[in-house]
Design an enzyme around this catalytic site. Structure first.
Site, PDB file in Angstrom:
ATOM      1  N   ASP A 185     -19.132  13.226  38.379  1.00  0.00           N
ATOM      2  CA  ASP A 185     -18.807  14.619  38.033  1.00  0.00           C
ATOM      3  C   ASP A 185     -17.331  14.783  37.733  1.00  0.00           C
ATOM      4  OD1 ASP A 185     -21.306  15.571  38.272  1.00  0.00           O
ATOM      5  OD2 ASP A 185     -21.014  16.545  40.230  1.00  0.00           O
TER       6      ASP A 185
ATOM      7  N   ASN B  89      -1.691  22.237  51.659  1.00  0.00           N
ATOM      8  CA  ASN B  89      -0.779  21.098  51.799  1.00  0.00           C
ATOM      9  C   ASN B  89       0.135  20.950  50.580  1.00  0.00           C
ATOM     10  OD1 ASN B  89      -0.002  18.587  53.308  1.00  0.00           O
ATOM     11  ND2 ASN B  89      -0.573  17.702  51.342  1.00  0.00           N
TER      12      ASN B  89
ATOM     13  N   TYR C  46      -7.503  19.598  43.442  1.00  0.00           N
ATOM     14  CA  TYR C  46      -6.343  18.703  43.373  1.00  0.00           C
ATOM     15  C   TYR C  46      -5.574  18.959  42.076  1.00  0.00           C
ATOM     16  CZ  TYR C  46      -3.830  14.657  41.689  1.00  0.00           C
ATOM     17  OH  TYR C  46      -2.867  13.858  41.122  1.00  0.00           O
TER      18      TYR C  46
ATOM     19  N   ASN D  41     -10.305   5.307  43.312  1.00  0.00           N
ATOM     20  CA  ASN D  41      -9.774   4.928  41.998  1.00  0.00           C
ATOM     21  C   ASN D  41     -10.253   3.533  41.606  1.00  0.00           C
ATOM     22  OD1 ASN D  41      -7.121   6.697  43.213  1.00  0.00           O
ATOM     23  ND2 ASN D  41      -8.047   7.285  41.270  1.00  0.00           N
ATOM     24  N   LEU D  42     -10.252   3.336  40.310  1.00  0.00           N
ATOM     25  CA  LEU D  42     -10.881   2.130  39.774  1.00  0.00           C
ATOM     26  C   LEU D  42     -10.225   0.817  40.237  1.00  0.00           C
ATOM     27  CD1 LEU D  42     -12.948   0.834  37.865  1.00  0.00           C
ATOM     28  CD2 LEU D  42     -11.370   1.283  35.977  1.00  0.00           C
TER      29      LEU D  42
ATOM     30  N   LYS E  45      -1.592  20.722  40.842  1.00  0.00           N
ATOM     31  CA  LYS E  45      -0.564  20.215  39.916  1.00  0.00           C
ATOM     32  C   LYS E  45      -0.224  21.285  38.874  1.00  0.00           C
ATOM     33  CE  LYS E  45      -0.298  16.171  41.866  1.00  0.00           C
ATOM     34  NZ  LYS E  45       0.873  15.853  42.702  1.00  0.00           N
TER      35      LYS E  45
ATOM     36  N   SER F 251       0.518  15.289  36.730  1.00  0.00           N
ATOM     37  CA  SER F 251      -0.603  14.433  36.335  1.00  0.00           C
ATOM     38  C   SER F 251      -1.168  14.873  34.997  1.00  0.00           C
ATOM     39  CB  SER F 251      -1.689  14.561  37.406  1.00  0.00           C
ATOM     40  OG  SER F 251      -2.909  14.082  36.919  1.00  0.00           O
TER      41      SER F 251
ATOM     42  N   ASP G 294       6.289  15.591  58.043  1.00  0.00           N
ATOM     43  CA  ASP G 294       5.438  16.339  57.109  1.00  0.00           C
ATOM     44  C   ASP G 294       6.347  17.264  56.301  1.00  0.00           C
ATOM     45  OD1 ASP G 294       3.763  18.285  55.980  1.00  0.00           O
ATOM     46  OD2 ASP G 294       2.388  18.267  57.693  1.00  0.00           O
TER      47      ASP G 294
ATOM     48  N   PHE H 248      -0.302   9.204  33.664  1.00  0.00           N
ATOM     49  CA  PHE H 248      -1.641   8.829  33.241  1.00  0.00           C
ATOM     50  C   PHE H 248      -2.242   7.962  34.363  1.00  0.00           C
ATOM     51  CE2 PHE H 248      -2.438  11.095  29.386  1.00  0.00           C
ATOM     52  CZ  PHE H 248      -1.251  11.792  29.320  1.00  0.00           C
TER      53      PHE H 248
HETATM   54  N1  UDP Z   1     -14.365   4.446  37.698  1.00  0.00           N
HETATM   55  C1  UDP Z   1     -15.519   3.669  37.810  1.00  0.00           C
HETATM   56  N2  UDP Z   1     -15.874   3.191  39.038  1.00  0.00           N
HETATM   57  C2  UDP Z   1     -15.138   3.426  40.161  1.00  0.00           C
HETATM   58  C3  UDP Z   1     -13.952   4.210  40.048  1.00  0.00           C
HETATM   59  C4  UDP Z   1     -13.606   4.709  38.798  1.00  0.00           C
HETATM   60  O1  UDP Z   1     -16.213   3.439  36.814  1.00  0.00           O
HETATM   61  O2  UDP Z   1     -15.530   2.964  41.251  1.00  0.00           O
HETATM   62  C5  UDP Z   1     -13.960   4.953  36.376  1.00  0.00           C
HETATM   63  C6  UDP Z   1     -13.898   6.471  36.274  1.00  0.00           C
HETATM   64  O3  UDP Z   1     -15.146   6.988  35.894  1.00  0.00           O
HETATM   65  C7  UDP Z   1     -12.846   6.658  35.182  1.00  0.00           C
HETATM   66  C8  UDP Z   1     -11.919   5.457  35.344  1.00  0.00           C
HETATM   67  O4  UDP Z   1     -12.660   4.502  36.114  1.00  0.00           O
HETATM   68  O5  UDP Z   1     -13.443   6.562  33.915  1.00  0.00           O
HETATM   69  C9  UDP Z   1     -10.630   5.775  36.070  1.00  0.00           C
HETATM   70  O6  UDP Z   1     -10.948   6.445  37.266  1.00  0.00           O
HETATM   71  P1  UDP Z   1      -9.859   6.686  38.382  1.00  0.00           P
HETATM   72  O7  UDP Z   1     -10.540   7.379  39.530  1.00  0.00           O
HETATM   73  O8  UDP Z   1      -9.137   5.409  38.687  1.00  0.00           O
HETATM   74  O9  UDP Z   1      -8.793   7.643  37.684  1.00  0.00           O
HETATM   75  P2  UDP Z   1      -8.973   9.089  36.969  1.00  0.00           P
HETATM   76  O10 UDP Z   1      -8.886   8.824  35.500  1.00  0.00           O
HETATM   77  O11 UDP Z   1     -10.289   9.662  37.393  1.00  0.00           O
HETATM   78  O12 UDP Z   1      -7.796   9.845  37.470  1.00  0.00           O
END
Ligand code: UDP
Length: 334
Positions: free
Chosen positions: A293, A99, A149, A199-200, A153, A124, A58, A178
């Site tokens: 949100d 952390n 979070y 994340n997406l 940063k 970020s 850690d 990005f």
């Molecule tokens: N997003 C989505 N569905 C998911 C996860 C993310 O539509 O299950 C969208 C989210 O609203 C954003 C984009 O994908 O517009 C990227 O989100 P992510 O969490 O990957 O990265 P962020 O830009 O929030 O850091």
């Protein structure tokens, strides 16, 4: 150089270790495996033919860090290790601040004791906050965020900048990422979060693999061309190469420098889903749900500074990102 990589078993860290080794550097990984798997070190060895030194540690453990610095003459550090789930940080602010800030303090203190003066920081685009117009440029005020979070940063950027003011011979490069997606071409390294992904792209990967039923797109009524959010997605291998360039930049420099790492192009969630389908010959099930949100409608990078100062530019296409992400996701967890 001997480069200490904190969080080197994680998603971006592991890809960066591969690029460091390929460029002839020695990578020393410190990772507590709280959100990574130990076999990543074997995978890095398979890809590069070299096994990086690995400490399960850690980064808040200052005595542990001292032992690492005593065992290796560390020339520079790349600091990835951090808690990174935006939503969780809203529910557990103390853990996030403790952390992410404490690990940075411990590293800076030990670096000072051992005379190490090069710090590459994993920042970020969240530091641009909700009020700056896009594309984001480094000279815009980066003193806002929408989650604990993100605030860690902002705060760490500030701490490093103040540290450089007090120690003008120190160099800190603040890399503002990005949206990294995609995976190593070997299919051995990628984004494999514990639990249900936030994340997406990892979410898309689990849907494509049949482990999750469908993707929910968060919001279809944003003021964007197709109503879904736009982001600057970049290939994780491009991002990893950006760290290598930052290290070369920092080698003979002093001072603090914030640099965006993005492609300079925004694409929407729907465009990414369509690109994933096309690249992998799929038809991903999705629904449009309510907004999440804290999400901003659209942002992307002004990528000129990275080009001018680091000689870095993203080279992979969205298709490369989608193909490699699936290549990894279909084997992940097996
Ligand atoms: N997003 C989505 N569905 C998911 C996860 C993310 O539509 O299950 C969208 C989210 O609203 C954003 C984009 O994908 O517009 C990227 O989100 P992510 O969490 O990957 O990265 P962020 O830009 O929030 O850091």
């Amino acid at each position: 150089m001997n480069v200490l990589v904190t969080g080197g078993a994680g998603y971006i860290g592991s890809h960066t270790v591969v690029e460091l080794i390929n460029a002839g550097h020695n990578a020393i990984i410190v990772d507590d495996l709280s959100n990574a798997k130990a076999d990543v070190v074997d995978r890095i060895q398979t890809i590069t033919g070299t096994r990086p030194v690995f400490y399960e540690l850690d980064c808040k453990n200052i005595d542990g860090l001292r032992s690492v610095f005593s065992a290796h003459k560390i020339d520079a550090i790349i600091h990835f290790a951090a808690f990174k789930a935006v939503g969780e940080s809203v529910k557990k602010p103390l853990q996030y601040y403790r952390n992410n800030l404490d690990s940075t303090f411990a590293l800076l203190e030990v670096m000072e004791e051992f005379g190490c003066k090069k710090f590459i920081f994993s920042s970020s685009a969240t530091v641009y906050g909700p009020n700056n117009p896009h594309p984001y440029k480094e000279e815009m005020p980066a003193i806002q965020s929408s989650s604990p979070y993100g605030w860690t940063k902002v705060m760490i950027e500030r701490i490093l900048t103040d540290y450089v003011t007090a120690h003008p011979d120190f160099c800190a490069v603040l890399l503002r990422y990005f949206n990294p997606i995609g995976a190593h071409e070997s299919g051995l390294l990628g984004d494999d979060p514990n639990g249900i992904p936030n994340n997406l792209m990892p979410y898309i990967g689990r849907v494509a693999a049949g482990q999750l039923e469908k993707l929910t797109i968060f919001g279809g009524d944003y003021p964007t061309p197709d109503g879904t959010c736009q982001r600057d997605y970049l290939h994780v291998v491009d991002l990893a190469v950006g760290h290598l360039k930052a290290l070369e930049f920092a080698k003979d420099r002093e001072g603090a420098e914030a640099i965006n790492l993005g492609t300079g192009n925004g694409i929407s969630v729907l465009e990414l889903v369509n690109a994933f389908n096309k690249a992998n010959d799929m038809d991903l099930p999705y629904v449009i749900g309510p907004r999440r949100d804290g999400d901003l409608p659209a942002f992307w990078a002004d990528a000129e500074k990275a080009k001018n100062l680091l000689g870095w530019e993203a080279t992979h296409t969205v298709e490369d990102m989608c193909r490699s992400a699936w290549q990894f996701a279909k084997n992940a967890g097996k």
